[in-house]
Design a protein around this motif. Sequence first.
Motif, PDB file in Angstrom:
ATOM      1  N   ILE A  87      -4.176   3.127   8.451  1.00 15.77           N
ATOM      2  CA  ILE A  87      -4.664   1.736   8.495  1.00 15.77           C
ATOM      3  C   ILE A  87      -4.281   1.020   7.199  1.00 15.77           C
ATOM      4  O   ILE A  87      -3.778  -0.108   7.211  1.00 15.77           O
ATOM      5  N   LYS A  88      -4.485   1.696   6.075  1.00 16.14           N
ATOM      6  CA  LYS A  88      -4.119   1.133   4.772  1.00 16.14           C
ATOM      7  C   LYS A  88      -2.608   0.876   4.716  1.00 16.14           C
ATOM      8  O   LYS A  88      -2.145  -0.137   4.174  1.00 16.14           O
ATOM      9  N   GLY A  89      -1.837   1.783   5.309  1.00 17.07           N
ATOM     10  CA  GLY A  89      -0.379   1.641   5.329  1.00 17.07           C
ATOM     11  C   GLY A  89       0.065   0.387   6.061  1.00 17.07           C
ATOM     12  O   GLY A  89       0.986  -0.316   5.615  1.00 17.07           O
ATOM     13  N   VAL A  90      -0.579   0.097   7.178  1.00 15.62           N
ATOM     14  CA  VAL A  90      -0.246  -1.121   7.936  1.00 15.62           C
ATOM     15  C   VAL A  90      -0.591  -2.359   7.101  1.00 15.62           C
ATOM     16  O   VAL A  90       0.171  -3.328   7.052  1.00 15.62           O
ATOM     17  N   LYS A  91      -1.733  -2.295   6.409  1.00 17.46           N
ATOM     18  CA  LYS A  91      -2.108  -3.424   5.528  1.00 17.46           C
ATOM     19  C   LYS A  91      -1.098  -3.587   4.388  1.00 17.46           C
ATOM     20  O   LYS A  91      -0.723  -4.703   4.030  1.00 17.46           O
TER      21      LYS A  91
END
Length: 464
Positions: free
Chosen positions: A91-95
């Motif tokens: 999720i952090k990677g997509v952000k």
Amino acid sequence: MENTTKIIFPYDQSLVKELPLINKNDIENILITAQNLFNDQSNWIPAFKRIEILEKAASIMNDRSEELIHIAISEGGKPYKDSKAEILRAIKGVKLAAEHISQLKGEQIPMGLTEASVNRIAFTSKEPIGVVAAVSAFNHPLNLAVHQIATAVAAGCPVIFKPSSNTPLSGLALAEILKEAGLPEGWLQVVLCDNETAELLVTDSRIHFFSFIGSAKVGWSLKSKLAPGTRSALEHGGAAPVIVESDADFSEMIPDLVKGGFYHAGQVCVSVQKVYVNEEICDRFVEQFSEAVNKLIVGNPFDEKTDVGSLITPKEVNRVEEWVNEAIEEGAKLITGGKRISDTTFQPTVLFNPSEDSKVSTNEIFGPVVCIYPFANREEAIKKANALEVHFQAAVFTKNIDIALDTTKKLNATAVMVNDNTAFRVDWMPFGGRDASGLGMGGISYTINDMTREKLFVFKSKSL
């Protein structure tokens, strides 16, 4: 009859799902779809829209995190607590991908520095590189998909994603989420196919960028067959050496190295594998390390107490068992573990001083095995740590700043952790192997930059 792939829960070998594989004849349509989107610039997704899509996708992923954890465990067998950490990272990677879009910029190139260059202004801009083909590995099925798909979306490239046939469900779930978040049709195509069909795809001249995460043998072989002009990034594995000096802090180091060695049953490309320990403290290290390893709970990855789950296939259990037995026959001392628990699980294993020629010393184990080697001379230990062709991440444990700096300088690695295990990674740092371990650096922003290319604008005018 169409070919299919069976997705199996690695722990008990039960069938999770059966999915159809595409065949060679489908490749042409997939490539045409991607190429047409890229060739017509009116189709390109504007930056603000790409940010919107990725932010929405991260929000949907957050809402469905338990479902995504469940999917990842059922196909990959990584224990619950580690799969949960993976999904939060994804999720952090997509952000991060959404955030980096605002950093895609060129620069002014000075003119007028010679008589021939007066009356001109010049600057570069970043454009999407073109169609991306991404081939992924099984061990982090959602996070690796993010590193290869969200980055392509951020760069503005159509992407064809081939997940591991063992773990395609997380990538398919991400594709569904991106579609829901507004990614237009055709910009992401997930293909399930055999290796021969995958080779046809990635070596096609319409592929502009090839991203590969997986075995060195396959990666380098595919790279050698790429069409002229196809750029590539390869991420393979290493044997993650660690140097432990006599002044190391045991209370911090032991749990850290145990985690780094046995996380996901050692099926991590930077998993702690070879630990070189100063002989002054070696007995104490072996005792405390093996004591901590013996406390690890091996079991069903869905159980939140499980520390070490299954290996991806029974074949891998057989291989790890063979390598451990061979190392013992060649002189290694078995400290703990060393036996299969079932067809799918293997005891967390510690070997002492295996021969530098044994497979456990020369190859990436990719299983729950850590080897400990005593040393009297640190220079010799570093030499042994550097002896293989693979060089990825390494570590040194010491409280002496000079030793830390000296060792960091001399270890052949893309990253050296000081007082931390070799498996440390956050998704905004550069991450990748050198020499036989890979090509280029991953990490969300680094990959997005790789998936762009520069265009130079030069204006000539008497008014300048």
